[in-house]
Design a protein around this motif. Sequence first.
Motif, PDB file in Angstrom:
ATOM      1  N   PRO A   1       0.804  -1.235   0.000  1.00 41.67           N
ATOM      2  CA  PRO A   1       0.000   0.000   0.000  1.00 41.67           C
ATOM      3  C   PRO A   1       0.831   1.277   0.000  1.00 41.67           C
ATOM      4  CG  PRO A   1      -0.904  -1.581   1.557  1.00 41.67           C
ATOM      5  CD  PRO A   1       0.377  -2.169   1.061  1.00 41.67           C
ATOM      6  N   ALA A   2       2.075   1.186   0.497  1.00 39.18           N
ATOM      7  CA  ALA A   2       2.929   2.379   0.534  1.00 39.18           C
ATOM      8  C   ALA A   2       3.614   2.636  -0.799  1.00 39.18           C
ATOM      9  CB  ALA A   2       3.987   2.233   1.629  1.00 39.18           C
ATOM     10  N   ALA A   3       3.414   1.724  -1.768  1.00 41.16           N
ATOM     11  CA  ALA A   3       4.132   1.849  -3.044  1.00 41.16           C
ATOM     12  C   ALA A   3       3.464   2.878  -3.950  1.00 41.16           C
ATOM     13  CB  ALA A   3       4.197   0.492  -3.732  1.00 41.16           C
ATOM     14  N   GLY A   4       3.374   4.091  -3.465  1.00 45.99           N
ATOM     15  CA  GLY A   4       2.779   5.163  -4.255  1.00 45.99           C
ATOM     16  C   GLY A   4       3.777   6.273  -4.476  1.00 45.99           C
ATOM     17  N   ARG A   5       3.312   7.480  -4.362  1.00 45.52           N
ATOM     18  CA  ARG A   5       4.187   8.632  -4.572  1.00 45.52           C
ATOM     19  C   ARG A   5       4.213   9.492  -3.319  1.00 45.52           C
ATOM     20  NH1 ARG A   5       5.588   9.556  -9.824  1.00 45.52           N
ATOM     21  NH2 ARG A   5       4.538   8.308 -11.419  1.00 45.52           N
ATOM     22  N   GLY A   6       5.234  10.333  -3.240  1.00 39.71           N
ATOM     23  CA  GLY A   6       5.337  11.268  -2.126  1.00 39.71           C
ATOM     24  C   GLY A   6       6.100  10.681  -0.947  1.00 39.71           C
ATOM     25  N   ALA A   7       6.489  11.555  -0.033  1.00 32.63           N
ATOM     26  CA  ALA A   7       7.254  11.159   1.145  1.00 32.63           C
ATOM     27  C   ALA A   7       6.349  10.494   2.170  1.00 32.63           C
ATOM     28  CB  ALA A   7       7.946  12.379   1.746  1.00 32.63           C
ATOM     29  N   VAL A   8       6.958   9.663   3.018  1.00 33.00           N
ATOM     30  CA  VAL A   8       6.187   8.884   3.985  1.00 33.00           C
ATOM     31  C   VAL A   8       6.629   9.208   5.409  1.00 33.00           C
ATOM     32  CG1 VAL A   8       5.765   7.006   2.373  1.00 33.00           C
ATOM     33  CG2 VAL A   8       7.784   6.940   3.840  1.00 33.00           C
ATOM     34  N   ASP A   9       5.673   9.021   6.329  1.00 34.11           N
ATOM     35  CA  ASP A   9       5.940   9.156   7.759  1.00 34.11           C
ATOM     36  C   ASP A   9       6.137   7.744   8.319  1.00 34.11           C
ATOM     37  OD1 ASP A   9       5.961   9.560  10.464  1.00 34.11           O
ATOM     38  OD2 ASP A   9       4.188  10.834  10.509  1.00 34.11           O
ATOM     39  N   LEU A  10       7.292   7.488   8.921  1.00 33.63           N
ATOM     40  CA  LEU A  10       7.584   6.141   9.410  1.00 33.63           C
ATOM     41  C   LEU A  10       6.573   5.658  10.438  1.00 33.63           C
ATOM     42  CD1 LEU A  10      11.455   5.840   9.881  1.00 33.63           C
ATOM     43  CD2 LEU A  10      10.000   4.852   8.116  1.00 33.63           C
ATOM     44  N   ALA A  11       5.965   6.567  11.174  1.00 37.32           N
ATOM     45  CA  ALA A  11       5.014   6.158  12.211  1.00 37.32           C
ATOM     46  C   ALA A  11       3.869   5.335  11.632  1.00 37.32           C
ATOM     47  CB  ALA A  11       4.479   7.381  12.940  1.00 37.32           C
ATOM     48  N   ALA A  12       3.562   5.528  10.349  1.00 36.10           N
ATOM     49  CA  ALA A  12       2.472   4.775   9.716  1.00 36.10           C
ATOM     50  C   ALA A  12       2.828   3.317   9.507  1.00 36.10           C
ATOM     51  CB  ALA A  12       2.116   5.421   8.376  1.00 36.10           C
ATOM     52  N   TYR A  13       4.098   2.932   9.736  1.00 37.77           N
ATOM     53  CA  TYR A  13       4.543   1.561   9.465  1.00 37.77           C
ATOM     54  C   TYR A  13       5.000   0.850  10.736  1.00 37.77           C
ATOM     55  CZ  TYR A  13       4.364   3.706   4.952  1.00 37.77           C
ATOM     56  OH  TYR A  13       3.910   4.384   3.848  1.00 37.77           O
ATOM     57  N   ALA A  14       4.462   1.309  11.859  1.00 38.90           N
ATOM     58  CA  ALA A  14       4.869   0.760  13.150  1.00 38.90           C
ATOM     59  C   ALA A  14       4.545  -0.721  13.287  1.00 38.90           C
ATOM     60  CB  ALA A  14       4.200   1.555  14.280  1.00 38.90           C
TER      61      ALA A  14
END
Length: 302
Positions: free
Chosen positions: A179-192
């Motif tokens: 699901p994270a394989a999109g565009r834009g920067a990510v917040d690591l907290a979403a992958y805890a």
Amino acid sequence: MMNPWRLRLLSQLDTLGTVRAVAQAASLSPSSVSQQLSVLEAETHTRLLERTGRRVRLTPAGLILARRARAILDHMDTVEAELRGFGEEPVGLVRLGVFQSAIHTMAVPAVTRLAREHPHLDVELLQLEPHESLPALRGGDADVIITTTNFDDLPLGPDLDLVPLATDPVLLVVPPDHPAAGRGAVDLAAYADEPWAFDVPQSYMANLALRLCRQSRFEPRVVCRFGNYLMTLQHVEAGLSIALLPGLAVDRRYRVTTRELATPVTRTITAAVRRGSPPRAAVRVVLDALRHNPGLPEPSGD
């Protein structure tokens, strides 16, 4: 007359701290190292070592000689190269210590060009992570290293000359259908809650990844640890984990997706040599070849 080999053992003792560690580095027994250091004491007519319990440490005279020994050995290498090539052509052996992700992206292209342009130059590649390459350089077991200025456990000091090479971002690496394989920067907290692939304990990337996760207020669930980035990429590609990796480590042969971090993290990659007398011609051309790599991002001005 002082024996250069014994001087190198004394220098390694100053760097590595114990006779046992010197013995392992030199492929000798501890008793052989102790015997050679005793011979060096006889050669110099100076007490270089003293015992404190079961350990051996350098006396003040031993410390002075160990640290002067590095400059002596470097100067001998320079003289030998000048005699062999009369200063016209870089010749001899240069030992280049490189961390894993820089081997194929930085070191191999440089060594390939050097083999074409300087046929009498031999470059020996040593895979050394930052916590290994700095002691190797200071102890004389490497002539040039590629490391990072962001490695805090063994700081770079005034005894080294640095040549900035590139800036490398740290990226989140996920499977292509994640699901994270999109565009834009990510917040690591979403992958805890994700399963994480980490480097081996106490390595630069393992410590960095753990620190970034904790800064995002979670403890990562580590499901595997690999000392090889290609194995990590294979594990991520199979959908078994996600990882934080330096950009240089992401081999495009693997079907993975990378995302930049919302709070960017970069590492500055640098070459380092021992400071002292001017580097011999062979070392200079290796540094030049590493510096001129058009495929890498320029180092930042930080």
